[in-house]
Design a protein around this motif. Structure first.
Motif, PDB file in Angstrom:
ATOM      1  N   GLN A 165       0.845  -1.200   0.000  1.00  0.00           N
ATOM      2  CA  GLN A 165       0.000   0.000   0.000  1.00  0.00           C
ATOM      3  C   GLN A 165       0.881   1.251   0.000  1.00  0.00           C
ATOM      4  O   GLN A 165       0.549   2.264  -0.616  1.00  0.00           O
ATOM      5  CB  GLN A 165      -0.947   0.000   1.197  1.00  0.00           C
ATOM      6  CG  GLN A 165      -1.935   1.175   1.220  1.00  0.00           C
ATOM      7  CD  GLN A 165      -2.939   1.144   0.060  1.00  0.00           C
ATOM      8  OE1 GLN A 165      -3.464   0.087  -0.281  1.00  0.00           O
ATOM      9  NE2 GLN A 165      -3.179   2.301  -0.566  1.00  0.00           N
ATOM     10  N   ILE A 183       1.669   2.138  -3.501  1.00  0.00           N
ATOM     11  CA  ILE A 183       0.548   2.817  -4.175  1.00  0.00           C
ATOM     12  C   ILE A 183       0.504   4.277  -3.730  1.00  0.00           C
ATOM     13  O   ILE A 183       0.347   5.195  -4.544  1.00  0.00           O
ATOM     14  CB  ILE A 183      -0.797   2.114  -3.855  1.00  0.00           C
ATOM     15  CG1 ILE A 183      -0.805   0.686  -4.428  1.00  0.00           C
ATOM     16  CG2 ILE A 183      -1.966   2.923  -4.412  1.00  0.00           C
ATOM     17  CD1 ILE A 183      -1.996  -0.153  -3.985  1.00  0.00           C
ATOM     18  N   ASP A 184       0.659   4.495  -2.411  1.00  0.00           N
ATOM     19  CA  ASP A 184       0.584   5.860  -1.883  1.00  0.00           C
ATOM     20  C   ASP A 184       1.761   6.713  -2.379  1.00  0.00           C
ATOM     21  O   ASP A 184       1.582   7.875  -2.733  1.00  0.00           O
ATOM     22  CB  ASP A 184       0.538   5.836  -0.349  1.00  0.00           C
ATOM     23  CG  ASP A 184      -0.781   5.260   0.169  1.00  0.00           C
ATOM     24  OD1 ASP A 184      -1.720   5.098  -0.647  1.00  0.00           O
ATOM     25  OD2 ASP A 184      -0.864   4.964   1.370  1.00  0.00           O
ATOM     26  N   SER A 240       1.048   7.934  -5.664  1.00  0.00           N
ATOM     27  CA  SER A 240      -0.051   8.887  -5.827  1.00  0.00           C
ATOM     28  C   SER A 240       0.455  10.301  -5.560  1.00  0.00           C
ATOM     29  O   SER A 240      -0.291  11.268  -5.646  1.00  0.00           O
ATOM     30  CB  SER A 240      -1.217   8.559  -4.892  1.00  0.00           C
ATOM     31  OG  SER A 240      -0.873   8.821  -3.556  1.00  0.00           O
ATOM     32  N   ALA A 293       0.530  17.922  -6.702  1.00  0.00           N
ATOM     33  CA  ALA A 293      -0.079  17.921  -5.368  1.00  0.00           C
ATOM     34  C   ALA A 293      -1.243  18.895  -5.274  1.00  0.00           C
ATOM     35  O   ALA A 293      -2.103  18.763  -4.409  1.00  0.00           O
ATOM     36  CB  ALA A 293       0.976  18.272  -4.313  1.00  0.00           C
ATOM     37  N   THR A 350      -3.438  15.040  -7.113  1.00  0.00           N
ATOM     38  CA  THR A 350      -3.524  14.161  -5.941  1.00  0.00           C
ATOM     39  C   THR A 350      -4.882  14.279  -5.225  1.00  0.00           C
ATOM     40  O   THR A 350      -5.434  13.254  -4.809  1.00  0.00           O
ATOM     41  CB  THR A 350      -2.359  14.446  -4.969  1.00  0.00           C
ATOM     42  OG1 THR A 350      -1.122  14.200  -5.655  1.00  0.00           O
ATOM     43  CG2 THR A 350      -2.414  13.548  -3.738  1.00  0.00           C
ATOM     44  N   PRO A 351      -5.474  15.479  -5.078  1.00  0.00           N
ATOM     45  CA  PRO A 351      -6.760  15.570  -4.370  1.00  0.00           C
ATOM     46  C   PRO A 351      -7.910  14.837  -5.064  1.00  0.00           C
ATOM     47  O   PRO A 351      -8.958  14.629  -4.452  1.00  0.00           O
ATOM     48  CB  PRO A 351      -7.027  17.084  -4.332  1.00  0.00           C
ATOM     49  CG  PRO A 351      -5.686  17.721  -4.452  1.00  0.00           C
ATOM     50  CD  PRO A 351      -4.925  16.817  -5.383  1.00  0.00           C
ATOM     51  N   TYR A 352      -7.724  14.450  -6.319  1.00  0.00           N
ATOM     52  CA  TYR A 352      -8.783  13.736  -7.046  1.00  0.00           C
ATOM     53  C   TYR A 352      -8.539  12.217  -7.097  1.00  0.00           C
ATOM     54  O   TYR A 352      -9.245  11.499  -7.799  1.00  0.00           O
ATOM     55  CB  TYR A 352      -8.896  14.295  -8.469  1.00  0.00           C
ATOM     56  CG  TYR A 352      -9.421  15.717  -8.504  1.00  0.00           C
ATOM     57  CD1 TYR A 352     -10.784  15.977  -8.335  1.00  0.00           C
ATOM     58  CD2 TYR A 352      -8.564  16.803  -8.698  1.00  0.00           C
ATOM     59  CE1 TYR A 352     -11.283  17.273  -8.357  1.00  0.00           C
ATOM     60  CE2 TYR A 352      -9.052  18.104  -8.724  1.00  0.00           C
ATOM     61  CZ  TYR A 352     -10.412  18.341  -8.554  1.00  0.00           C
ATOM     62  OH  TYR A 352     -10.908  19.621  -8.581  1.00  0.00           O
ATOM     63  N   GLY A 353      -7.524  11.751  -6.387  1.00  0.00           N
ATOM     64  CA  GLY A 353      -7.275  10.309  -6.353  1.00  0.00           C
ATOM     65  C   GLY A 353      -6.414   9.799  -7.497  1.00  0.00           C
ATOM     66  O   GLY A 353      -6.349   8.601  -7.753  1.00  0.00           O
ATOM     67  N   GLN A 354      -5.721  10.712  -8.174  1.00  0.00           N
ATOM     68  CA  GLN A 354      -4.826  10.298  -9.262  1.00  0.00           C
ATOM     69  C   GLN A 354      -3.678   9.461  -8.703  1.00  0.00           C
ATOM     70  O   GLN A 354      -3.113   9.770  -7.654  1.00  0.00           O
ATOM     71  CB  GLN A 354      -4.277  11.550  -9.953  1.00  0.00           C
ATOM     72  CG  GLN A 354      -3.311  11.291 -11.088  1.00  0.00           C
ATOM     73  CD  GLN A 354      -3.998  11.052 -12.419  1.00  0.00           C
ATOM     74  OE1 GLN A 354      -4.919  10.248 -12.497  1.00  0.00           O
ATOM     75  NE2 GLN A 354      -3.562  11.723 -13.456  1.00  0.00           N
ATOM     76  N   HIS A 355      -3.337   8.388  -9.396  1.00  0.00           N
ATOM     77  CA  HIS A 355      -2.148   7.588  -9.094  1.00  0.00           C
ATOM     78  C   HIS A 355      -1.761   6.883 -10.392  1.00  0.00           C
ATOM     79  O   HIS A 355      -2.401   7.115 -11.419  1.00  0.00           O
ATOM     80  CB  HIS A 355      -2.413   6.615  -7.934  1.00  0.00           C
ATOM     81  CG  HIS A 355      -3.575   5.694  -8.136  1.00  0.00           C
ATOM     82  ND1 HIS A 355      -4.876   6.142  -8.158  1.00  0.00           N
ATOM     83  CD2 HIS A 355      -3.637   4.364  -8.357  1.00  0.00           C
ATOM     84  CE1 HIS A 355      -5.696   5.107  -8.361  1.00  0.00           C
ATOM     85  NE2 HIS A 355      -4.969   4.026  -8.497  1.00  0.00           N
ATOM     86  N   THR A 390      -4.432   5.048 -12.533  1.00  0.00           N
ATOM     87  CA  THR A 390      -5.388   5.907 -13.231  1.00  0.00           C
ATOM     88  C   THR A 390      -4.717   6.610 -14.412  1.00  0.00           C
ATOM     89  O   THR A 390      -5.328   6.785 -15.466  1.00  0.00           O
ATOM     90  CB  THR A 390      -6.025   6.955 -12.292  1.00  0.00           C
ATOM     91  OG1 THR A 390      -5.001   7.650 -11.581  1.00  0.00           O
ATOM     92  CG2 THR A 390      -6.968   6.306 -11.287  1.00  0.00           C
TER      93      THR A 390
END
Ligand SMILES: [Zn+2]
Lengths: 141, 395
Positions: free
Chosen positions: B127, B130-131, B134, B140, B144-149, B152
């Protein structure tokens, strides 16, 4: 059984010159910069026009209309703060003003998502400090 | 003839098998790979006069050790004028080779050691990986606030590419199968069991249409190569891998700013590289194409001119890129099967390109390999990079 609460959602790390964008979002408006010399719209906010380098930049309220350039539905392996939101939609939106932004599409059955579909801006509160512009299908309006 | 074509060469390579090494310190991967490369080049360690350790992502503290000359001290290199990190994420291989060649061409260095190590397999949790991805190379403020990683990111390109070209899930999955066929022959690869199209397409959905087996896995590893002048290379070996051409195109930082999510800067980069090399795509015998996700291998293959737009999927599906095929491609198994080791993903591919040209690829040796193309790209596919190497210098 103990449960670990998920980490808080990441807040935008705001550049000082982008502050007007977030202040507008808090009031339910999508604000874009526009260059007063070459007339092009600018997103994300810059210190100077990325097209002609002019520093004469004004803030405008965007129409909030755009199309989906691309999208994905996150079903597994999201970043920690987003695990509870799955499934959720990440998309690149092409705004009418000619700029692209990343956002989420909300209020749409994932099976109904299509590239180039029309969307309109909507606003979702992230926390006490931030409201995020998101998008929903235009046909629902 | 181009001013830079064939002026420098890769003369030595080293690599440790990609894997999970919880008990081994990350520095050991760099030292082992570097010592192998020095031995492979047949030069004395004190001929190395410049060291370029690229970046390690798993630990900021460890990376600072690389920046502050730990490799030089551990190896006891006595004549190093500079130790300087060259780091651009996944394109570090190309930028390292470019910088090394420039130093050598201008007389600022004679023999440059480029070395990579990272410990993303056991140095961070699953994990945690993954983080990390992201935020690493993700805006940033705007993403990042929209869950991009990275899943995606790859999925966004895949969705649009399928929409524009009509490519299918079979086409994407065929890349994974092709790369696995090479990994089966590579003792340094992590995933070596045969893989079928059905297994790829039945794997867990991550971000539509991207599945688990379309995704690379983060692992530990390290590799190194040595660059010197063409003249010195000919003294050292009968099989130098000459640097014939390079090209690049930086197109964005934040992924959503990319004007063409299905092409990026590859065509421009390839045009420069082939022009400098005096070659065309038809001359290429081996293609080492950056493959953090299958979509990027398809796009780069097409944009390089190795086939037309929307045609790559069929080529991978029918086996032209497999062992014994018309154009051996990503012959070390790539990040999808050899494993993703951070900046080392492209270092492995560059080392493999040189290995094929040197005739040292063992069971997976491509026949009559004279010219190889390698691609590399960093961040969210921000800077398409193309390198062409050869066993001879086109006149
Ligand atoms: Zn302007």
């Amino acid at each position: 059984m103990s449960t670990v609460s998920p980490p808080a959602k990441p807040e935008p790390v705001v550049a000082p010159w982008a502050r007007p964008f977030w202040d507008a979002a808090a009031k339910g408006q999508l604000a874009l910069q526009q260059c007063e010399d070459c007339s092009k719209f600018i997103f994300y906010p810059r210190v100077a026009c990325p097209h002609c380098a002019s520093e004469r930049i004004a803030w405008r309220t965007a129409s909030g209309r755009g199309t989906v350039y691309s999208y994905t539905v996150v079903e597994n392996n999201a970043p920690s703060a987003f695990i509870a939101d799955m499934p959720f939609v990440v998309a690149v939106i092409r705004l009418e003003e000619g700029v692209q932004m990343l956002s989420n599409i909300v209020g749409c059955d994932p099976d109904k998502l299509r590239c180039d579909m029309e969307v309109v801006v909507t606003f979702e509160r992230l926390n006490d400090n931030f409201v995020l512009p998101k998008f929903r299908p235009a046909s629902n309006s | 003839m181009s001013r830079t074509r064939g002026k420098t060469a890769i003369v030595g390579i080293g690599e440790i098998p990609t894997g999970r090494y919880p008990e081994r310190p990350a520095i050991s991967f760099a030292l082992d790979a570097a010592r192998m490369a020095i031995e492979d080049a047949g030069i004395g360690k004190d001929e190395i006069d410049f060291v370029m350790p690229t970046g390690a992502l798993f630990s900021g503290q460890f990376n600072t050790e690389l920046v502050t000359c730990r490799v030089v001290e551990e190896l006891g290199l006595k004549n190093v004028v500079g130790n300087c990190q060259v780091f651009s994420g996944g394109s570090s291989s190309t930028n390292g080779l470019r910088m090394a060649s420039a130093l050598i061409e201008t007389g600022r260095a004679e023999a440059v050691l480029f070395v990579h190590t990272d410990k993303l397999g056991t140095g961070v949790s699953s994990q945690g990986g993954i983080d990390l991805f992201s935020t690493a190379g993700i805006s940033a403020e705007w993403e990042t606030p929209y869950g991009q990683h990275y899943s995606t990111v790859a999925a966004l390109t895949t969705t649009r590419y399928k929409y524009e070209t009509g490519a299918t899930d079979e086409h994407l999955s065929a890349v994974c199968v092709s790369n696995r066929k090479w990994a089966e022959l590579n003792p340094n690869a992590f995933f070596r069991k045969p893989l079928t199209l059905e297994e790829v397409m039945a794997s867990k959905m991550l971000s539509t249409p991207l599945r688990a087996k379309h995704s690379n896995m983060l692992l530990d590893g390290g590799a190194a190569f040595i660059v010197t002048s063409a003249e010195r290379a000919r003294d050292l070996t009968d099989t130098p891998a000459y640097v014939l051409g390079e090209g690049g195109a930086v197109t964005h930082f934040a992924f959503h700013q990319e004007p063409d999510l299905t092409r990026f800067g590859w065509a421009k980069a390839a045009q420069q590289a082939f022009g400098e090399a005096g070659l065309t795509p038809a001359d290429i015998d081996v293609a080492e194409i950056y493959d953090s996700y299958p979509i990027y291998q398809l796009i780069a293959f097409e944009e390089l001119g190795l086939c037309g737009r929307g045609e790559a999927g069929e080529i991978f599906l029918r086996g032209d890129t497999w062992p014994g095929g018309r154009l051996p491609t990503t012959t070390d198994g790539g990040m999808l099967s050899k494993g993703h080791i951070g900046a080392g993903g492209s270092v492995s591919l560059l080392v493999e390109a040189a290995r094929q040209l040197m005739g040292k690829a063992g069971e997976r040796q491509a026949p009559n390999a004279r010219f190889a193309v390698e691609t590399a790209v960093g961040g969210t596919y921000m800077d398409a990079q193309v390198t062409i190497l050869g066993t001879e210098i086109p006149s």
